[in-house]
Design a protein around this motif. Structure first.
Motif, PDB file in Angstrom:
ATOM      1  N   ARG A  77       0.721  -1.151   0.158  1.00  0.00           N
ATOM      2  CA  ARG A  77       0.228  -0.039  -0.123  1.00  0.00           C
ATOM      3  C   ARG A  77       0.808   1.238  -0.148  1.00  0.00           C
ATOM      4  O   ARG A  77       0.414   2.361   0.361  1.00  0.00           O
ATOM      5  N   LEU A  78       2.067   0.997  -0.505  1.00  0.00           N
ATOM      6  CA  LEU A  78       3.088   2.361  -0.410  1.00  0.00           C
ATOM      7  C   LEU A  78       2.441   3.343  -1.590  1.00  0.00           C
ATOM      8  O   LEU A  78       2.059   2.512  -2.653  1.00  0.00           O
ATOM      9  N   ASP A  79       2.569   4.434  -1.635  1.00  0.00           N
ATOM     10  CA  ASP A  79       2.240   5.296  -2.710  1.00  0.00           C
ATOM     11  C   ASP A  79       3.317   5.519  -3.700  1.00  0.00           C
ATOM     12  O   ASP A  79       2.894   5.992  -4.714  1.00  0.00           O
ATOM     13  N   SER A  80       4.437   5.075  -3.527  1.00  0.00           N
ATOM     14  CA  SER A  80       5.598   5.157  -4.434  1.00  0.00           C
ATOM     15  C   SER A  80       6.517   4.114  -4.187  1.00  0.00           C
ATOM     16  O   SER A  80       6.672   3.686  -3.139  1.00  0.00           O
ATOM     17  N   ALA A  81       7.108   3.607  -5.439  1.00  0.00           N
ATOM     18  CA  ALA A  81       8.203   2.535  -5.330  1.00  0.00           C
ATOM     19  C   ALA A  81       9.493   2.943  -4.970  1.00  0.00           C
ATOM     20  O   ALA A  81      10.264   2.131  -4.361  1.00  0.00           O
ATOM     21  N   TYR A  82       9.815   4.258  -5.120  1.00  0.00           N
ATOM     22  CA  TYR A  82      11.022   4.725  -5.317  1.00  0.00           C
ATOM     23  C   TYR A  82      11.204   6.150  -3.906  1.00  0.00           C
ATOM     24  O   TYR A  82      12.237   5.857  -3.340  1.00  0.00           O
ATOM     25  N   PHE A  83      10.217   6.652  -3.901  1.00  0.00           N
ATOM     26  CA  PHE A  83      10.125   7.727  -2.755  1.00  0.00           C
ATOM     27  C   PHE A  83       8.964   7.765  -1.954  1.00  0.00           C
ATOM     28  O   PHE A  83       8.019   8.584  -2.210  1.00  0.00           O
ATOM     29  N   PRO A  84       8.594   6.729  -1.419  1.00  0.00           N
ATOM     30  CA  PRO A  84       7.364   6.657  -0.509  1.00  0.00           C
ATOM     31  C   PRO A  84       7.127   7.497   0.426  1.00  0.00           C
ATOM     32  O   PRO A  84       7.867   8.106   1.235  1.00  0.00           O
ATOM     33  N   ARG A  85       5.795   8.009   0.613  1.00  0.00           N
ATOM     34  CA  ARG A  85       5.520   8.987   1.820  1.00  0.00           C
ATOM     35  C   ARG A  85       4.545   8.435   2.658  1.00  0.00           C
ATOM     36  O   ARG A  85       4.357   8.856   3.851  1.00  0.00           O
ATOM     37  N   HIS A  86       3.723   7.355   2.259  1.00  0.00           N
ATOM     38  CA  HIS A  86       2.771   6.859   2.999  1.00  0.00           C
ATOM     39  C   HIS A  86       2.787   5.174   2.648  1.00  0.00           C
ATOM     40  O   HIS A  86       2.798   5.018   1.493  1.00  0.00           O
ATOM     41  N   GLY A  87       2.066   4.645   3.615  1.00  0.00           N
ATOM     42  CA  GLY A  87       1.762   3.410   3.505  1.00  0.00           C
ATOM     43  C   GLY A  87       2.692   2.285   4.015  1.00  0.00           C
ATOM     44  O   GLY A  87       3.771   2.554   4.609  1.00  0.00           O
ATOM     45  N   GLN A  88       2.440   1.033   3.868  1.00  0.00           N
ATOM     46  CA  GLN A  88       3.611  -0.029   4.019  1.00  0.00           C
ATOM     47  C   GLN A  88       3.548  -1.016   3.163  1.00  0.00           C
ATOM     48  O   GLN A  88       2.497  -1.148   2.450  1.00  0.00           O
ATOM     49  N   ALA A  89       4.563  -2.054   2.871  1.00  0.00           N
ATOM     50  CA  ALA A  89       4.484  -3.185   2.357  1.00  0.00           C
ATOM     51  C   ALA A  89       5.259  -4.348   2.948  1.00  0.00           C
ATOM     52  O   ALA A  89       6.078  -4.140   3.739  1.00  0.00           O
ATOM     53  N   ILE A  90       4.702  -5.554   2.695  1.00  0.00           N
ATOM     54  CA  ILE A  90       5.327  -6.570   3.296  1.00  0.00           C
ATOM     55  C   ILE A  90       5.235  -8.020   2.120  1.00  0.00           C
ATOM     56  O   ILE A  90       4.295  -7.834   1.379  1.00  0.00           O
ATOM     57  N   SER A  91       6.361  -8.625   1.987  1.00  0.00           N
ATOM     58  CA  SER A  91       6.349  -9.567   1.084  1.00  0.00           C
ATOM     59  C   SER A  91       6.902 -10.880   1.944  1.00  0.00           C
ATOM     60  O   SER A  91       7.639 -10.611   2.687  1.00  0.00           O
ATOM     61  N   VAL A  92       6.517 -12.158   1.671  1.00  0.00           N
ATOM     62  CA  VAL A  92       6.849 -13.305   2.166  1.00  0.00           C
ATOM     63  C   VAL A  92       7.187 -14.244   1.102  1.00  0.00           C
ATOM     64  O   VAL A  92       6.324 -14.471   0.167  1.00  0.00           O
ATOM     65  N   GLY A  93       7.992 -15.030   0.901  1.00  0.00           N
ATOM     66  CA  GLY A  93       8.390 -16.075  -0.153  1.00  0.00           C
ATOM     67  C   GLY A  93       9.019 -17.513   0.395  1.00  0.00           C
ATOM     68  O   GLY A  93       9.926 -17.069   1.417  1.00  0.00           O
ATOM     69  N   TRP A  94       8.819 -18.283  -0.227  1.00  0.00           N
ATOM     70  CA  TRP A  94       9.395 -19.514   0.123  1.00  0.00           C
ATOM     71  C   TRP A  94       9.760 -20.445  -1.132  1.00  0.00           C
ATOM     72  O   TRP A  94       8.743 -20.478  -1.961  1.00  0.00           O
ATOM     73  N   ARG A  95      10.787 -20.881  -1.135  1.00  0.00           N
ATOM     74  CA  ARG A  95      11.220 -21.662  -2.235  1.00  0.00           C
ATOM     75  C   ARG A  95      11.858 -22.948  -2.098  1.00  0.00           C
ATOM     76  O   ARG A  95      12.745 -23.106  -0.938  1.00  0.00           O
ATOM     77  N   ALA A  96      11.296 -24.057  -2.599  1.00  0.00           N
ATOM     78  CA  ALA A  96      11.437 -25.498  -2.179  1.00  0.00           C
ATOM     79  C   ALA A  96      12.096 -26.214  -3.314  1.00  0.00           C
ATOM     80  O   ALA A  96      11.486 -26.366  -4.126  1.00  0.00           O
TER      81      ALA A  96
END
Length: 258
Positions: A77-96
């Protein structure tokens, strides 16, 4: 298809440099989660090799096969990928990696990232954490090792200067908008900022010691140019290592820098 140079460092001294090649094809199914995220499940198959570029010529050449299932969850929910001013982001990954899927050996690799941004008038603050682990201290491809070094990933150190099967990184970034931008080609928003970073990578889980964290920081000038985000930065890390960076981020790459 990817080529990468990987350094092997022991006791702070580079003992070898490898050129790694990896080719992979993947198929995945997934779903968008409203307008804030996605879930993706897939299979990957490929191969690769690692050759010595610098170091003892007697070191072996390594070839490997890849065959894995993977799962990725993302919230953004970030408002920018490079200079964000608001929001947050979470990612989780698993490779088997599994021999039954064609891999040279079994391995499980997990990684998680969190990033949050807040602002007040022209000032913004961003905090983030990253963590990754090869659960049995084992990876199939050298490119699956976690690496640190470079701008905002222990600034001041060379790119990929530290590598291991375990890693952790925390950083805090503050920046101020110094240009409003306009409608002309050379009129675009610009930002002046600083960062403070702490992290490390370890060869095995038994080696993990949060007392070994390396401290680093940077001073940067960034801009949202028509060709993509541009950064001019200087970094300094613990031990006196320093680096200077000029980065143009490909807007078609689909990856965040922060």
């Amino acid at each position: 298809y990817e080529l990468q140079t990987l350094q092997v460092v022991e006791d702070g001294r580079r003992v070898a440099r490898y050129r790694t090649r990896e080719s992979e094809a993947a198929f995945a199914v997934g779903a968008e989660l409203s307008n804030w995220g996605e879930v993706r499940l897939g299979l990957a198959r490929g191969d690769g090799s690692a050759d010595v570029l610098v170091g003892d010529p007697g070191l072996p050449r390594r070839e490997f096969d890849l065959g894995a299932g993977f799962l990725r969850l993302g919230y953004d929910r970030l408002d920018s990928a490079y200079f964000p001013r608001h929001g947050q982001a979470i990612s989780v990954g698993w490779r088997a990696e599994r021999e039954g899927l064609g891999s040279s050996e079994d391995a499980d690799i997990v990684q998680a990232e969190w990033l949050a941004a807040r602002s007040h008038k022209r000032y913004s603050a961003v905090v983030g954490m990253e963590w990754g682990s090869a659960l049995d201290d084992r990876v199939v491809s050298p490119q699956q090792l976690f690496t640190l070094g470079g701008f905002l990933k222990l600034s001041g150190l060379p790119s990929d200067a530290i590598a291991g099967t375990q890693y952790g990184l925390a950083r805090a970034i503050a920046f101020r908008r110094v240009s409003r931008g306009g409608t002309g080609f050379f009129e675009f928003p610009a930002y002046l900022g600083v960062s403070l970073e702490a992290g490390n990578a370890w060869a095995t889980r038994d080696d993990v010691d949060w007392g070994d964290l390396v401290m680093a920081g940077s001073l940067f000038l960034g801009a949202e140019s028509p060709l993509g985000p541009v950064y001019l930065a200087a970094g300094l890390s613990e031990g006196g290592a320093a680096g200077f960076y000029l980065l143009l981020v490909n807007i078609l790459g689909g990856k965040r820098l922060l």
